[in-house]
Design an enzyme around this catalytic site. Structure first.
Site, PDB file in Angstrom:
ATOM      1  N   GLY B 270       0.597  -1.262  -0.331  1.00 40.81           N
ATOM      2  CA  GLY B 270       0.041  -0.281   0.200  1.00 40.81           C
ATOM      3  C   GLY B 270       1.133   1.080   0.042  1.00 40.81           C
ATOM      4  N   ASN B 274      -0.101   4.889  -2.505  1.00 37.73           N
ATOM      5  CA  ASN B 274      -0.390   6.226  -1.033  1.00 37.73           C
ATOM      6  C   ASN B 274      -1.687   5.630  -0.412  1.00 37.73           C
ATOM      7  OD1 ASN B 274       0.834   8.257   0.060  1.00 37.73           O
ATOM      8  ND2 ASN B 274      -1.253   9.949  -0.958  1.00 37.73           N
ATOM      9  N   LYS B 275      -1.594   4.551   0.022  1.00 41.79           N
ATOM     10  CA  LYS B 275      -2.698   3.636   0.922  1.00 41.79           C
ATOM     11  C   LYS B 275      -1.880   3.953   2.608  1.00 41.79           C
ATOM     12  CE  LYS B 275      -4.564   1.316  -2.909  1.00 41.79           C
ATOM     13  NZ  LYS B 275      -5.143  -0.090  -3.758  1.00 41.79           N
ATOM     14  N   MET B 276      -0.730   4.141   2.419  1.00 38.54           N
ATOM     15  CA  MET B 276      -0.114   3.319   3.854  1.00 38.54           C
ATOM     16  C   MET B 276       0.886   4.332   3.704  1.00 38.54           C
ATOM     17  SD  MET B 276      -0.239   1.873   6.667  1.00 38.54           S
ATOM     18  CE  MET B 276      -1.479   0.212   6.373  1.00 38.54           C
TER      19      MET B 276
END
Lengths: 305, 305, 305, 305
Positions: B270, B274-276
């Site tokens: 992620g 850019n999710k995490m």
């Protein structure tokens, strides 16, 4: 009882001959794979039979797009249910992007800087979203008028470039469903428009009627599941409600029965639900889909040409 | 570097003390489980942080209902995304049915005759659909007016019996999402009404705006995924679009990274999307959820009382 | 049929109470884990019953050493079969080394430079081999005289420091087997001496007679397998040859049945081989061993105190 | 970066061409499988390189016998380590028995009555042991004189029928190891003789020197592991002690890294142990061996003819 005949290979061996040899061994996952090909061959040749195909997993980033198109363009399948991710990746490629070969141990922070989103060992350029957004924006008016997801995808297929999954389904009159379409890049692009105050008319429940009607009016049904997920379950519940549950079944997944989830559930379980007929021919193959699908499709091309 | 301190147990040992001991060992899945509890504790105590909980798998048939209610009623979670199956099974139980203890090797044809639908080794009485249908019929008018799935579930929560997941979310003002709601028993019951000519207004894309707004307005986000599926992915894409991606992450699943699918994808992946956040505290625990969730919830009750 | 009673947890809950609650749910892996504890409790309390314990996997690097010692020192087990790796790691720790907490994504080339050998996320200092070599060299004469592996391990137990698995088995008169002992650090240290021209008398087949006699003379047998491997299979074949096959069985592994290998084979399969009695109480638990073993041992301590 | 070129199939496609197409896709398990073939091809063509082959799992009951013979008779491998089970099943077949096609849901009590031992979905007639016992009895004098397991298997190969794995290794001068030979039907048959008072001279540690010498004197080494187990680990430790660790590596297994055990450990981990060279070409393929081995062997036959 049939003997396990040991598999033999030779130079220049054809894929279909190897599958036939696996069938003569008849055990373990090689035997199950060969049985899967036999069942699909029979289901496709069965004129009375409608084949419902459920496709999940990262199949377009995994290099499976042409094989999926084979299933559609040869009209081997009659109904398709898939995930928004596969449709997004496919549409993205048709707009000029590619996926790239990476590996699962890459530095993800570095990838982010370079503009690549990682899907296991396949890399998607992040700027795919630019053209996707433009595409959805340019076609929003037509898409937003459709009254359910099946219609939305049919319209998308009409508008999309040639050689996409959505376009192939559209041209071949294969109904395409995607219950969780909002959960995908296409969903996000729709949100981008909605966030600017635009409206859509796409109903969340409405196409249930269509898939259940397709199952209901089928003299005989077959199910073919790659990687479980919502696509499998959506077809399973259409089978459940239909007076004529599935007579053929093939499932390819490495998900496990032991978690209790739908993706890894054995097809046999469906008998208790009236999803699978107790006299059906079916097989669960525990095998990676990116290896299974090329083998199956290649063998079917020999058998169904 | 910290030593692996061997886990010690004693008569009367408390769950939380065992988790602490697992944390001192600090390796393998026991170490990861202990880290998961630490991360969730910190995320819950972090006043600025919104916790997004994604729940898939057959958790209600698996005996996890009270633990899910704990997460909701203690307001440990701020947003929930789940599958229609869990909501259907939960609503079914609240209408007077139970699941029963079976095993995965039962004769499915026999079960069908006796009126039980098998979910691995848990059995659902098939007549659950009778009361479900009545419930949806009786409340169809109110449900059908809602304009998206999040609103639908909020209304359902208002109408549903006490001690259901939907009702608990409703009472605690926890937004509940279910992108693939059509893919469930509740969906089927809605179809039953629609098939008779009734209409709904429930939009398929509309609540995307709501979950993205929740992520967007969050100072800090945490994600907690049980069993992957659409619930995980739906939260992941809200994180992706948000300027403030997840700072805490816990994932529990036995799905595998190697299939390339979203369910088994490591949280680390992620970061590229850019999710995490690359500075986030996160852990992937490869463990059965029906064992992990009771341990986690029990330890959290000690730590957060 | 018994209802699935939802698991409930509360602050200060004891491990054994949680396991009991899992048993009342009675389904999925939580239910199977609870059943495993019940079966082991009954087998241990059964005065006529000999419990054969097969231990594979990286259990000492995984922080499980004290729990294994619990099984031995409480005399819950009567016979033990394990891998050379566990004995090597255990002996290494007793000579003054520790394992350290790492993670599975570390740079392995870097670790090599720093002198650490990685076992998933546990790190073993490479200089453990120095003291191991000295220990084996100093005791070679006594060890080399033993006539089979079981005797070798008994002598090793006599010579080894307190609080090792080999020493605990020695002191508690628990026969310890390790068919593939050559395949371990201890094997390598023996090679180091043999390479210098020394000789041993340790026979590869000789202790088969001993384990089969143990099974043969058992009025009732129980089997407990952690992680499959040679330890499981070695016990299985002793059961197979015995007139009294196993009446109790517990298997903990995440290995899969689908590969066809022995490690993941379901216990049920053993009935066809006469390894498991068809009236036996047995359960397969698909769960990580580093989580399952602490839970099981903790619960047993409450029940058997 | 290389693009993911979608896999294309056509009627009459050859296995090797499909593998090449998988290599052009280059991702997921299909990509890894193609890379495995490339690495093995290079290792086999590399005149300086010794290939160490570790074989575990129920490969003979799984129909893989001819493919294993291909590896041996083409001298693609230089050293082999396997399990006693594969040698037992193979010897059994050469004495006139077959395995039969069953399925994993058969009634095991019924199978026992009918005299079949189940191995997942492959059935072994129980009376295989009769001829095995006679064979071992008739040849006991010669076998018992051998001084270690490698020599025992060489002698067994000399005495065994044509077209067995042991005989093929013997004729091709391929050293064959089996550290846990006692843990197999052959072991049991040896026990049968020893139980009658006969003696053997087979040393448990002695052939360690031979495999380590083979690794030590190798200019370049390659490792090829099917299904992990003792065969993998025994080769790994020979690599570890050798000044020239492995420069090529292929692993095929569905076992998981997350359990911490050796079978599922990624090859990369071996770098920290000095088992794998940090500049080595290697790949882990998460795929069922009964599908992977036929594909690999078939492609190699095209490339190496």
């Amino acid at each position: 009882m049939r003997k396990v005949e040991h598999i033999k290979v030779y130079p220049g061996m054809k894929v279909n001959d190897l599958i036939i040899s696996m069938g003569k061994a008849g055990v373990m996952q090689a035997g199950k794979l060969a049985l899967a090909v036999d069942i699909l061959e029979e289901a496709i040749k069965d004129k009375e039979c409608k084949l419902f195909f459920g496709l999940a997993g990262a199949m377009v980033p995994g290099g499976m797009k042409e094989l999926i198109l084979d299933l559609i363009n040869n009209k081997w399948i009659d109904v398709m249910v898939t995930t928004g991710a596969n449709l997004t990746h496919d549409l993205g490629e048709s707009l000029g992007y590619n996926h790239y070969q990476g590996n699962e141990n890459m530095d993800d922070a570095e990838l982010k800087k370079e503009g690549y989103n990682r899907i296991y060992d396949s890399l998607m350029p992040n700027d795919i979203y630019v053209k996707l957004e433009n595409f959805i924006k340019d076609n929003f008016d037509e898409l937003s008028k459709t009254k359910n997801i099946r219609e939305f995808l049919s319209k998308l297929g009409e508008l999309a470039p040639e050689n996409t999954i959505v376009n192939a389904c559209y041209k071949n009159n294969i109904p395409l469903f995607c219950p969780a379409l909002a959960d995908s890049g296409i969903g996000l692009m729709m949100w981008g428009q909605i966030a600017q105050g635009k409206k859509t008319n796409v109903n969340a429940f409405d196409d249930l009627k269509e898939i259940i009607d397709l199952a209901w009016t089928s003299n005989k049904s077959a199910v073919f599941y790659l990687n479980g997920g919502v696509p499998k379950n959506y077809i399973q519940q259409a089978m459940q409600l239909s007076p004529k549950n599935a007579m053929y079944g093939v499932q390819i997944t490495t998900d496990r029965e032991e978690s209790g989830g739908s993706s890894g559930a054995k097809l046999k379980e469906g008998i208790s639900w009236n999803k699978m007929n107790e006299k059906a021919k079916f097989v669960d193959v525990s095998l990676d889909s990116t290896v299974a699908l090329p083998l199956i499709t290649s063998a079917l091309k020999d058998r169904l040409k």
